[in-house]
Design a protein around this motif. Structure first.
Motif, PDB file in Angstrom:
ATOM      1  N   LEU A 237       0.737  -1.232  -0.015  1.00 46.44           N
ATOM      2  CA  LEU A 237       0.057   0.025   0.012  1.00 46.44           C
ATOM      3  C   LEU A 237       0.949   1.195  -0.011  1.00 46.44           C
ATOM      4  CD1 LEU A 237      -3.206   1.057   0.421  1.00 46.44           C
ATOM      5  CD2 LEU A 237      -2.502   1.209   2.779  1.00 46.44           C
ATOM      6  N   LYS A 238       0.976   1.882  -1.157  1.00 44.79           N
ATOM      7  CA  LYS A 238       1.589   3.204  -1.188  1.00 44.79           C
ATOM      8  C   LYS A 238       0.789   4.270  -1.730  1.00 44.79           C
ATOM      9  CE  LYS A 238       6.383   2.100  -1.699  1.00 44.79           C
ATOM     10  NZ  LYS A 238       7.671   2.357  -2.590  1.00 44.79           N
ATOM     11  N   TYR A 239       1.000   5.533  -1.154  1.00 47.74           N
ATOM     12  CA  TYR A 239       0.309   6.816  -1.507  1.00 47.74           C
ATOM     13  C   TYR A 239      -1.309   6.520  -1.626  1.00 47.74           C
ATOM     14  CZ  TYR A 239       5.113   6.646  -3.100  1.00 47.74           C
ATOM     15  OH  TYR A 239       6.538   6.333  -3.250  1.00 47.74           O
ATOM     16  N   GLY A 240      -1.889   5.533  -1.093  1.00 45.84           N
ATOM     17  CA  GLY A 240      -3.263   5.426  -0.775  1.00 45.84           C
ATOM     18  C   GLY A 240      -3.666   4.493  -1.864  1.00 45.84           C
ATOM     19  N   LYS A 241      -2.846   3.843  -2.691  1.00 42.89           N
ATOM     20  CA  LYS A 241      -2.939   2.760  -3.578  1.00 42.89           C
ATOM     21  C   LYS A 241      -2.455   1.474  -3.395  1.00 42.89           C
ATOM     22  CE  LYS A 241      -3.583   6.011  -7.617  1.00 42.89           C
ATOM     23  NZ  LYS A 241      -3.561   5.954  -9.001  1.00 42.89           N
ATOM     24  N   THR A 242      -2.938   0.392  -4.000  1.00 48.33           N
ATOM     25  CA  THR A 242      -2.242  -0.957  -3.520  1.00 48.33           C
ATOM     26  C   THR A 242      -1.579  -1.356  -4.984  1.00 48.33           C
ATOM     27  OG1 THR A 242      -4.149  -2.027  -4.335  1.00 48.33           O
ATOM     28  CG2 THR A 242      -3.814  -1.977  -1.839  1.00 48.33           C
ATOM     29  N   PHE A 243      -0.446  -1.896  -4.763  1.00 40.65           N
ATOM     30  CA  PHE A 243       0.619  -2.107  -5.796  1.00 40.65           C
ATOM     31  C   PHE A 243       1.117  -3.573  -5.570  1.00 40.65           C
ATOM     32  CE2 PHE A 243       0.791   2.397  -5.615  1.00 40.65           C
ATOM     33  CZ  PHE A 243       1.044   2.852  -6.972  1.00 40.65           C
ATOM     34  N   LYS A 244       1.081  -4.412  -6.973  1.00 37.35           N
ATOM     35  CA  LYS A 244       1.579  -5.549  -6.681  1.00 37.35           C
ATOM     36  C   LYS A 244       3.213  -5.653  -7.272  1.00 37.35           C
ATOM     37  CE  LYS A 244       0.187  -9.346  -9.044  1.00 37.35           C
ATOM     38  NZ  LYS A 244      -0.872 -10.260  -9.509  1.00 37.35           N
ATOM     39  N   TYR A 245       4.040  -5.993  -6.111  1.00 43.48           N
ATOM     40  CA  TYR A 245       5.413  -6.065  -6.161  1.00 43.48           C
ATOM     41  C   TYR A 245       6.122  -7.423  -6.577  1.00 43.48           C
ATOM     42  CZ  TYR A 245       7.520  -1.442  -5.298  1.00 43.48           C
ATOM     43  OH  TYR A 245       8.103  -0.132  -5.555  1.00 43.48           O
ATOM     44  N   TYR A 246       6.990  -7.597  -7.239  1.00 42.64           N
ATOM     45  CA  TYR A 246       7.695  -9.061  -6.856  1.00 42.64           C
ATOM     46  C   TYR A 246       8.432  -8.859  -5.715  1.00 42.64           C
ATOM     47  CZ  TYR A 246       7.082  -9.962 -11.939  1.00 42.64           C
ATOM     48  OH  TYR A 246       6.437 -10.557 -13.068  1.00 42.64           O
ATOM     49  N   THR A 247       8.565  -9.815  -5.166  1.00 38.27           N
ATOM     50  CA  THR A 247       9.311  -9.930  -3.716  1.00 38.27           C
ATOM     51  C   THR A 247      10.819  -9.999  -4.071  1.00 38.27           C
ATOM     52  OG1 THR A 247       9.335 -12.192  -3.665  1.00 38.27           O
ATOM     53  CG2 THR A 247       7.499 -11.209  -2.549  1.00 38.27           C
ATOM     54  N   ASP A 248      11.486  -9.581  -3.031  1.00 39.87           N
ATOM     55  CA  ASP A 248      12.918  -9.688  -2.979  1.00 39.87           C
ATOM     56  C   ASP A 248      13.528 -11.178  -3.090  1.00 39.87           C
ATOM     57  OD1 ASP A 248      12.900  -7.021  -2.485  1.00 39.87           O
ATOM     58  OD2 ASP A 248      14.058  -7.132  -0.372  1.00 39.87           O
ATOM     59  N   THR A 249      12.609 -12.254  -2.403  1.00 35.82           N
ATOM     60  CA  THR A 249      13.164 -13.487  -2.717  1.00 35.82           C
ATOM     61  C   THR A 249      12.894 -13.943  -4.201  1.00 35.82           C
ATOM     62  OG1 THR A 249      11.845 -13.832  -0.666  1.00 35.82           O
ATOM     63  CG2 THR A 249      12.639 -15.921  -1.964  1.00 35.82           C
ATOM     64  N   PHE A 250      11.894 -13.361  -4.928  1.00 40.08           N
ATOM     65  CA  PHE A 250      11.916 -13.937  -6.328  1.00 40.08           C
ATOM     66  C   PHE A 250      12.897 -12.949  -7.030  1.00 40.08           C
ATOM     67  CE2 PHE A 250      10.308 -13.065 -10.615  1.00 40.08           C
ATOM     68  CZ  PHE A 250       9.795 -14.253 -11.020  1.00 40.08           C
ATOM     69  N   ALA A 251      13.060 -11.899  -6.674  1.00 39.67           N
ATOM     70  CA  ALA A 251      13.982 -10.793  -7.614  1.00 39.67           C
ATOM     71  C   ALA A 251      15.445 -11.467  -7.303  1.00 39.67           C
ATOM     72  CB  ALA A 251      14.204  -9.478  -6.726  1.00 39.67           C
ATOM     73  N   ALA A 252      15.780 -11.941  -6.029  1.00 37.66           N
ATOM     74  CA  ALA A 252      17.408 -12.600  -6.134  1.00 37.66           C
ATOM     75  C   ALA A 252      17.464 -13.621  -7.082  1.00 37.66           C
ATOM     76  CB  ALA A 252      17.348 -13.096  -4.783  1.00 37.66           C
ATOM     77  N   VAL A 253      16.330 -14.519  -7.043  1.00 40.52           N
ATOM     78  CA  VAL A 253      16.385 -15.811  -7.895  1.00 40.52           C
ATOM     79  C   VAL A 253      16.639 -15.415  -9.507  1.00 40.52           C
ATOM     80  CG1 VAL A 253      15.549 -17.875  -8.710  1.00 40.52           C
ATOM     81  CG2 VAL A 253      15.423 -17.222  -6.203  1.00 40.52           C
ATOM     82  N   TYR A 254      15.632 -14.429  -9.732  1.00 37.07           N
ATOM     83  CA  TYR A 254      15.546 -13.717 -11.122  1.00 37.07           C
ATOM     84  C   TYR A 254      16.915 -13.183 -11.514  1.00 37.07           C
ATOM     85  CZ  TYR A 254      13.844 -10.824 -14.837  1.00 37.07           C
ATOM     86  OH  TYR A 254      13.725 -10.131 -16.071  1.00 37.07           O
ATOM     87  N   GLY A 255      17.521 -12.415 -10.703  1.00 38.03           N
ATOM     88  CA  GLY A 255      18.947 -11.620 -11.059  1.00 38.03           C
ATOM     89  C   GLY A 255      19.813 -12.748 -11.286  1.00 38.03           C
ATOM     90  N   ASN A 256      19.712 -13.717 -10.422  1.00 42.50           N
ATOM     91  CA  ASN A 256      20.891 -14.681 -10.720  1.00 42.50           C
ATOM     92  C   ASN A 256      20.839 -15.690 -11.846  1.00 42.50           C
ATOM     93  OD1 ASN A 256      22.992 -15.740  -9.104  1.00 42.50           O
ATOM     94  ND2 ASN A 256      21.962 -17.918  -8.846  1.00 42.50           N
ATOM     95  N   ALA A 257      19.471 -15.671 -12.279  1.00 45.92           N
ATOM     96  CA  ALA A 257      19.250 -16.504 -13.478  1.00 45.92           C
ATOM     97  C   ALA A 257      19.725 -15.632 -14.645  1.00 45.92           C
ATOM     98  CB  ALA A 257      17.874 -16.757 -13.709  1.00 45.92           C
ATOM     99  N   LEU A 258      19.403 -14.267 -14.653  1.00 50.00           N
ATOM    100  CA  LEU A 258      19.801 -13.459 -15.733  1.00 50.00           C
ATOM    101  C   LEU A 258      21.205 -13.013 -15.909  1.00 50.00           C
ATOM    102  CD1 LEU A 258      17.349 -10.386 -15.708  1.00 50.00           C
ATOM    103  CD2 LEU A 258      17.648 -12.090 -17.535  1.00 50.00           C
ATOM    104  N   LYS A 259      21.852 -13.466 -14.826  1.00 48.69           N
ATOM    105  CA  LYS A 259      23.171 -12.858 -14.489  1.00 48.69           C
ATOM    106  C   LYS A 259      24.167 -12.965 -16.024  1.00 48.69           C
ATOM    107  CE  LYS A 259      25.313 -12.315 -10.217  1.00 48.69           C
ATOM    108  NZ  LYS A 259      24.315 -12.254  -9.199  1.00 48.69           N
ATOM    109  N   PRO A 260      24.995 -11.946 -16.320  1.00 49.70           N
ATOM    110  CA  PRO A 260      25.287 -10.681 -16.025  1.00 49.70           C
ATOM    111  C   PRO A 260      24.426  -9.748 -16.521  1.00 49.70           C
ATOM    112  CG  PRO A 260      27.000 -11.352 -17.292  1.00 49.70           C
ATOM    113  CD  PRO A 260      25.985 -12.298 -17.404  1.00 49.70           C
ATOM    114  N   THR A 261      23.356  -9.855 -16.907  1.00 53.37           N
ATOM    115  CA  THR A 261      22.576  -8.912 -17.791  1.00 53.37           C
ATOM    116  C   THR A 261      22.630  -7.486 -17.173  1.00 53.37           C
ATOM    117  OG1 THR A 261      21.290 -10.749 -18.661  1.00 53.37           O
ATOM    118  CG2 THR A 261      20.579  -8.437 -19.491  1.00 53.37           C
ATOM    119  N   ILE A 262      22.035  -7.259 -16.015  1.00 54.40           N
ATOM    120  CA  ILE A 262      21.616  -6.253 -15.443  1.00 54.40           C
ATOM    121  C   ILE A 262      23.037  -5.415 -15.103  1.00 54.40           C
ATOM    122  CG2 ILE A 262      20.724  -4.629 -13.741  1.00 54.40           C
ATOM    123  CD1 ILE A 262      18.616  -7.045 -13.640  1.00 54.40           C
TER     124      ILE A 262
END
Ligand SMILES: [Zn+2]
Length: 332
Positions: A237-262
């Protein structure tokens, strides 16, 4: 009353940035700082003296989006709106206008062309020896170059909204690098190089970023197979609205799978910023920038700069607390 107006303005700004950001604040600031270390000795003192201002202002063009309706399309280009093949889109603004019409370009994005417009303004600022103008255009041009290196800034499916992957924009350019940056290699041996064809150079970057898209989307699909939605997403919940975010847990695995693209695109962005600053300076007739400084480049400044360049070369900027973007809490 004024306070209320200011609070409302802040809210609008925050929501705008949250929904349609670009490379997160962290990466914009980092790329711009790294580019300074790649400049030749004739340019480095000028840019070093403004380092704090450079990094503080690196996201200024994003802040402008909330109050200037013409701003947003300067930050991206929806390649598919022009041609399914990015290579078929003209490198120059004049040829693009002749082929697609100006209105179309202003509507579906024209970041590579806007970079060239900024470069022309930077050259003029350097020719006129105006310290403030030089900084203004150097900062803005850097931001747009950095955006041009983000794959999701080159597609109409910019947030995965067409493929059931909404939120992938922030996942790729903000959440994942924020988690990973302390493990990134922020050094590469590139030094600012003169661009004989700047249009071609910025388009090369856009086409490369665009070519990364299949992996950006496919990796998310692949990693998702191992994550139930309850672990993959969090609702914020941010600025009075709800947003669906990817979790840090997911991002860590995603980043690892993409490496070293970013990490690679971060470095490519910094390198191209250095090249464009340098090319602008050469095209302006190599003005003596150090002479323009309001405050002298002292011996102490020279020592500090040398220390920073050494940290850059050793990839210890973060460890040595010299990377402006990671001082304090940098999570958005
Ligand atoms: Zn942007």
């Amino acid at each position: 009353m004024k306070t209320l107006f200011f609070l409302r303005l802040c809210l609008v700004l925050a929501v705008t940035l949250f929904i349609c950001g670009s490379w997160g604040f962290l990466v914009h600031k980092t790329c711009t700082q790294l580019a300074v270390y790649e400049l030749p000795a004739d340019m480095q003192p000028f840019f070093y003296k403004h380092l704090q201002y450079l990094t503080d202002s690196a996201i200024r063009p994003d802040l402008r989006r909330s109050r200037d309706t013409t701003e947003a399309t300067k930050h991206f280009i929806d390649i598919e709106k022009y041609n399914t093949d990015a290579a078929a889109i003209p490198d120059t603004w004049a040829d693009a206008v002749a082929k697609y019409q100006k209105d179309t370009l202003l509507k579906y994005g024209y970041v590579p062309y806007y970079v060239i417009m900024m470069k022309d303004r930077l050259v003029n600022a350097m020719k006129s020896d105006n310290e403030d103008s030089i900084m203004f255009y150097a900062i803005d041009m850097a931001h747009y170059i950095e955006d041009a290196n983000v794959p999701l800034h080159t597609t109409m499916n910019y947030d995965g909204q067409l493929t059931g992957q909404r939120g992938i924009h922030a996942l790729w350019e903000s959440v994942t690098p924020e988690i990973e940056i302390t493990g990134y290699n922020l050094y590469n041996s590139h030094t600012a190089t003169y661009l004989t064809n700047p249009q071609q150079a910025i388009w090369k970057a856009v086409r490369k970023a665009n070519g990364l898209l299949p992996a950006v989307f496919a990796t998310e699909k692949e990693v998702s197979k191992h994550f139930p939605d309850t672990v993959k997403y969090k609702v914020v919940l941010k600025y009075g609205k709800t947003f669906k975010y990817y979790t840090d847990t997911f991002a860590a695995v995603y980043g690892n799978a993409l490496k070293p693209t970013i990490n690679g695109q971060l470095i490519n962005s910094a390198n191209l910023v250095a090249d464009f600053w340098y090319t602008s300076w050469v095209d302006a007739g190599k003005p003596n920038l150090t002479r323009l400084l309001h405050s002298r480049f002292s011996r102490e400044n020279a020592r500090d700069l040398e220390k920073q360049v050494n940290s850059f070369k050793n990839n210890t900027l973060i460890k040595d607390s010299l990377l402006n973007a990671t001082k304090g809490n940098f999570r958005e």
